[in-house]
Write an enzyme that holds these catalytic residues in place. Structure first.
Site, PDB file in Angstrom:
ATOM      1  N   VAL A  66       7.961 -15.666 -84.267  1.00 48.39           N
ATOM      2  CA  VAL A  66       8.029 -16.045 -85.688  1.00 48.39           C
ATOM      3  C   VAL A  66       7.388 -17.400 -85.995  1.00 48.39           C
ATOM      4  O   VAL A  66       7.257 -17.769 -87.161  1.00 48.39           O
ATOM      5  CB  VAL A  66       9.481 -16.032 -86.226  1.00 48.39           C
ATOM      6  CG1 VAL A  66      10.056 -14.628 -86.213  1.00 48.39           C
ATOM      7  CG2 VAL A  66      10.374 -17.020 -85.473  1.00 48.39           C
ATOM      8  N   TYR A 156      26.388 -28.786 -81.408  1.00 50.20           N
ATOM      9  CA  TYR A 156      25.437 -27.937 -82.129  1.00 50.20           C
ATOM     10  C   TYR A 156      24.281 -28.769 -82.686  1.00 50.20           C
ATOM     11  O   TYR A 156      23.149 -28.302 -82.773  1.00 50.20           O
ATOM     12  CB  TYR A 156      26.118 -27.139 -83.249  1.00 50.20           C
ATOM     13  CG  TYR A 156      26.743 -25.884 -82.719  1.00 50.20           C
ATOM     14  CD1 TYR A 156      27.953 -25.952 -82.042  1.00 50.20           C
ATOM     15  CD2 TYR A 156      26.117 -24.660 -82.829  1.00 50.20           C
ATOM     16  CE1 TYR A 156      28.517 -24.822 -81.498  1.00 50.20           C
ATOM     17  CE2 TYR A 156      26.677 -23.518 -82.293  1.00 50.20           C
ATOM     18  CZ  TYR A 156      27.880 -23.605 -81.630  1.00 50.20           C
ATOM     19  OH  TYR A 156      28.427 -22.478 -81.097  1.00 50.20           O
ATOM     20  N   LYS A 163      20.837 -24.634 -89.473  1.00 47.03           N
ATOM     21  CA  LYS A 163      21.639 -23.610 -90.173  1.00 47.03           C
ATOM     22  C   LYS A 163      21.920 -24.043 -91.621  1.00 47.03           C
ATOM     23  O   LYS A 163      21.999 -23.183 -92.512  1.00 47.03           O
ATOM     24  CB  LYS A 163      22.958 -23.348 -89.432  1.00 47.03           C
ATOM     25  CG  LYS A 163      22.798 -22.645 -88.087  1.00 47.03           C
ATOM     26  CD  LYS A 163      22.113 -21.312 -88.189  1.00 47.03           C
ATOM     27  CE  LYS A 163      22.204 -20.503 -86.898  1.00 47.03           C
ATOM     28  NZ  LYS A 163      21.283 -19.340 -86.878  1.00 47.03           N
TER      29      LYS A 163
HETATM   30  P1  NAP Z   1      20.408 -13.819 -78.694  1.00 44.35           P
HETATM   31  O1  NAP Z   1      20.851 -12.473 -78.267  1.00 44.35           O
HETATM   32  O2  NAP Z   1      19.962 -14.761 -77.634  1.00 44.35           O
HETATM   33  O3  NAP Z   1      19.317 -13.657 -79.835  1.00 44.35           O
HETATM   34  C1  NAP Z   1      18.477 -14.716 -80.228  1.00 44.35           C
HETATM   35  C2  NAP Z   1      17.120 -14.110 -80.466  1.00 44.35           C
HETATM   36  O4  NAP Z   1      16.224 -15.075 -81.035  1.00 44.35           O
HETATM   37  C3  NAP Z   1      16.458 -13.619 -79.180  1.00 44.35           C
HETATM   38  O5  NAP Z   1      16.038 -12.291 -79.349  1.00 44.35           O
HETATM   39  C4  NAP Z   1      15.266 -14.558 -79.060  1.00 44.35           C
HETATM   40  O6  NAP Z   1      14.178 -14.005 -78.357  1.00 44.35           O
HETATM   41  C5  NAP Z   1      14.945 -14.760 -80.512  1.00 44.35           C
HETATM   42  N1  NAP Z   1      13.951 -15.818 -80.725  1.00 44.35           N
HETATM   43  C6  NAP Z   1      14.003 -17.124 -80.353  1.00 44.35           C
HETATM   44  N2  NAP Z   1      12.858 -17.744 -80.661  1.00 44.35           N
HETATM   45  C7  NAP Z   1      12.064 -16.804 -81.272  1.00 44.35           C
HETATM   46  C8  NAP Z   1      10.746 -16.827 -81.804  1.00 44.35           C
HETATM   47  N3  NAP Z   1       9.990 -17.942 -81.815  1.00 44.35           N
HETATM   48  N4  NAP Z   1      10.249 -15.674 -82.342  1.00 44.35           N
HETATM   49  C9  NAP Z   1      10.971 -14.546 -82.346  1.00 44.35           C
HETATM   50  N5  NAP Z   1      12.223 -14.459 -81.845  1.00 44.35           N
HETATM   51  C10 NAP Z   1      12.754 -15.581 -81.312  1.00 44.35           C
HETATM   52  O7  NAP Z   1      21.608 -14.593 -79.448  1.00 44.35           O
HETATM   53  P2  NAP Z   1      22.489 -14.254 -80.737  1.00 44.35           P
HETATM   54  O8  NAP Z   1      23.704 -15.074 -80.573  1.00 44.35           O
HETATM   55  O9  NAP Z   1      22.596 -12.799 -80.937  1.00 44.35           O
HETATM   56  O10 NAP Z   1      21.643 -14.932 -81.901  1.00 44.35           O
HETATM   57  C11 NAP Z   1      21.248 -14.242 -83.072  1.00 44.35           C
HETATM   58  C12 NAP Z   1      21.526 -15.106 -84.306  1.00 44.35           C
HETATM   59  O11 NAP Z   1      22.937 -15.219 -84.482  1.00 44.35           O
HETATM   60  C13 NAP Z   1      21.007 -16.542 -84.223  1.00 44.35           C
HETATM   61  O12 NAP Z   1      20.509 -16.942 -85.488  1.00 44.35           O
HETATM   62  C14 NAP Z   1      22.253 -17.328 -83.894  1.00 44.35           C
HETATM   63  O13 NAP Z   1      22.165 -18.692 -84.297  1.00 44.35           O
HETATM   64  C15 NAP Z   1      23.247 -16.557 -84.743  1.00 44.35           C
HETATM   65  N6  NAP Z   1      24.658 -16.804 -84.443  1.00 44.35           N
HETATM   66  C16 NAP Z   1      25.133 -16.620 -83.182  1.00 44.35           C
HETATM   67  C17 NAP Z   1      26.480 -16.856 -82.907  1.00 44.35           C
HETATM   68  C18 NAP Z   1      27.017 -16.696 -81.512  1.00 44.35           C
HETATM   69  O14 NAP Z   1      28.085 -17.261 -81.220  1.00 44.35           O
HETATM   70  N7  NAP Z   1      26.381 -15.945 -80.658  1.00 44.35           N
HETATM   71  C19 NAP Z   1      27.334 -17.275 -83.937  1.00 44.35           C
HETATM   72  C20 NAP Z   1      26.826 -17.447 -85.228  1.00 44.35           C
HETATM   73  C21 NAP Z   1      25.482 -17.202 -85.461  1.00 44.35           C
HETATM   74  P3  NAP Z   1      13.994 -14.423 -76.781  1.00 44.35           P
HETATM   75  O15 NAP Z   1      15.199 -13.908 -76.069  1.00 44.35           O
HETATM   76  O16 NAP Z   1      12.729 -13.765 -76.408  1.00 44.35           O
HETATM   77  O17 NAP Z   1      13.917 -15.931 -76.757  1.00 44.35           O
END
Ligand code: NAP
Length: 265
Positions: A66, A156, A163
């Protein structure tokens, strides 16, 4: 699983890294409800796992970093060619350099600020610009946020600031796209053990504490994020909601004072 009919609907899911990803927890009820899904992934490394996960679906998998406008242009050109139009987008991705979680916020460098803001906040704007062009009948765009965008959560740091920008962007995008019938919302999820979460220093302890302190005295399940996402993404349920950040965190965000176990006030 859910008595929702999304057959004939098409959407893009961004950010499935593996089976623990919140993007995957959102994709599953969408697919089970009959939606046709395309998935975008950042790099080749992810592709074999994503192919395995989506094997039972008629899914298109498209590489897209992205931070690259060319990748974004190519992604939406492919979607336009393959599907003509889409009905929803799930933006479930974020990144900040590891050092920003390890060092005090006051030490953040200009470069690390730019990187975190670019991937974690600007990308929603870049995606919405392009998605709106292939949503002639309106649609729904959903991103994922966290309480650290509103309040200080230790470690964080830069991701909290990103965020905050993401949630503000949701409101401005919703305002711009509302007249076109396109809704834009964020889900603010409680902690879930994913790859991205594990890069945050002290995540394990914060996970335990969030569960203990929440109103429901437990952590959330990723599937609960999936359920709420389904509601926001489908017109049947979410048609009147836009510009919102909704919490899926077992009530943690509403508590004004935490009472330690064993104490009574
Ligand atoms: P995740 O499974 O690690 O997903 C994060 C994703 O972001 C991965 O697919 C990663 O790809 C992708 N990404 C990072 N840099 C990118 C780039 N330049 N272009 C395209 N994709 C990119 O973790 P997740 O927790 O499910 O995160 C998803 C969302 O939920 C995030 O916005 C996170 O902040 C949010 N969130 C998470 C939590 C939590 O506790 N887990 C809580 C609240 C909100 P790669 O693996 O290839 O790097």
């Amino acid at each position: 699983m859910y008595n929702i009919d999304l057959s004939g609907k098409t959407g893009l899911v961004m950010g499935v890294a593996n089976a623990r990803s919140l993007a995957w927890a959102i994709a599953q009820p969408l697919a089970l409800s009959g939606a046709r899904l395309a998935y975008s992934y950042q790099g080749e490394r992810i592709l074999p796992g994503l192919q395995e996960l989506t094997a039972g679906q008629d899914a298109t998998l498209i590489e897209c970093d992205v931070t690259k406008d060319d990748d974004l242009d190519a992604l939406f050109a492919t979607l336009a060619e393959d599907y003509g139009k889409i009905d929803f987008v799930v933006h479930a991705l974020a990144f900040a350099p590891r050092v920003t979680f390890e060092r005090p916020f006051i030490e953040v460098s200009r470069e690390d600020w730019r990187t975190a803001m670019d991937v974690s906040a600007y990308s929603l704007v870049a995606v919405s610009q392009r998605a709106a062009g292939i949503m002639p009948d309106g649609g729904s765009i959903l991103t994922l946020s966290y309480l650290a965008g509103e309040r200080v959560v230790p470690n964080y740091n830069m991701m909290g600031v990103a965020k905050a920008a993401l949630e503000a962007s949701v409101r401005y995008l919703a305002y711009n796209l509302g007249p076109s019938g396109i809704r834009v919302n964020a889900l603010s999820a409680g902690p879930v053990r994913t790859v991205a979460a594990r890069s945050i220093s002290g995540f394990g302890d914060m996970f335990t504490e969030a569960g203990r302190s929440s109103m429901m005295k437990r952590n959330i399940e990723a599937s609960e994020v999936g359920g709420m996402a389904l509601a926001l993404l489908c017109e049947q349920l979410g048609s009147g909601v836009t510009g919102a950040t909704l919490y899926v965190d077992a009530g943690f965000h509403s508590i004004g004072m935490f009472v330690p176990d064993g104490y009574e006030l």
